[in-house]
Scaffold this active site. Structure first.
Site, PDB file in Angstrom:
ATOM      1  N   LYS A 116      45.418   0.695  20.327  1.00  0.00           N
ATOM      2  CA  LYS A 116      44.238   1.322  19.722  1.00  0.00           C
ATOM      3  C   LYS A 116      44.324   2.846  19.840  1.00  0.00           C
ATOM      4  O   LYS A 116      44.013   3.578  18.905  1.00  0.00           O
ATOM      5  CB  LYS A 116      42.948   0.809  20.374  1.00  0.00           C
ATOM      6  CG  LYS A 116      42.614  -0.621  20.045  1.00  0.00           C
ATOM      7  CD  LYS A 116      42.156  -0.765  18.616  1.00  0.00           C
ATOM      8  CE  LYS A 116      41.567  -2.128  18.349  1.00  0.00           C
ATOM      9  NZ  LYS A 116      40.961  -2.218  17.026  1.00  0.00           N
ATOM     10  N   TYR A 145      46.548  -3.665  24.453  1.00  0.00           N
ATOM     11  CA  TYR A 145      45.506  -3.544  23.427  1.00  0.00           C
ATOM     12  C   TYR A 145      44.952  -2.122  23.358  1.00  0.00           C
ATOM     13  O   TYR A 145      44.861  -1.532  22.288  1.00  0.00           O
ATOM     14  CB  TYR A 145      44.381  -4.543  23.722  1.00  0.00           C
ATOM     15  CG  TYR A 145      43.251  -4.514  22.725  1.00  0.00           C
ATOM     16  CD1 TYR A 145      43.368  -5.146  21.501  1.00  0.00           C
ATOM     17  CD2 TYR A 145      42.055  -3.854  23.015  1.00  0.00           C
ATOM     18  CE1 TYR A 145      42.333  -5.121  20.578  1.00  0.00           C
ATOM     19  CE2 TYR A 145      41.014  -3.834  22.110  1.00  0.00           C
ATOM     20  CZ  TYR A 145      41.158  -4.466  20.889  1.00  0.00           C
ATOM     21  OH  TYR A 145      40.135  -4.437  19.977  1.00  0.00           O
TER      22      TYR A 145
END
Length: 84
Positions: free
Chosen positions: A28, A24
């Protein structure tokens, strides 16, 4: 940019890093780098710690984590508290 957009805003995540071992945070971070490479006249990237929101679709793990977070929030420094 082709449509005349001068300012790009992106809501990312605290800890975003293209070199992270966490998927994640890695994604990002990669998105942040790609947005910066577009070279808008102005780019704003915000990295909130945790966003609390209501959803029509339930996400059990997210709901459990939000409940846990609300319990521990009183002992956290203000920079680590979630955003409603």
């Amino acid at each position: 940019k082709e449509a005349g957009v001068k300012h790009f805003s992106l809501v990312s995540s605290s800890g975003a890093n293209a070199n992270s071992s966490f998927f994640y945070l890695k994604i990002k971070g990669e998105v942040e780098e790609k947005v910066k490479a577009l070279a808008f006249e102005r780019t704003t990237i915000v990295r909130p710690n945790l966003l609390f929101t209501s959803r029509e679709r339930t996400r059990p793990f997210e709901a459990a984590f939000q409940a846990f977070w609300k319990v521990i929030t009183p002992v956290l420094p203000s920079s680590q508290k979630g955003i409603s």
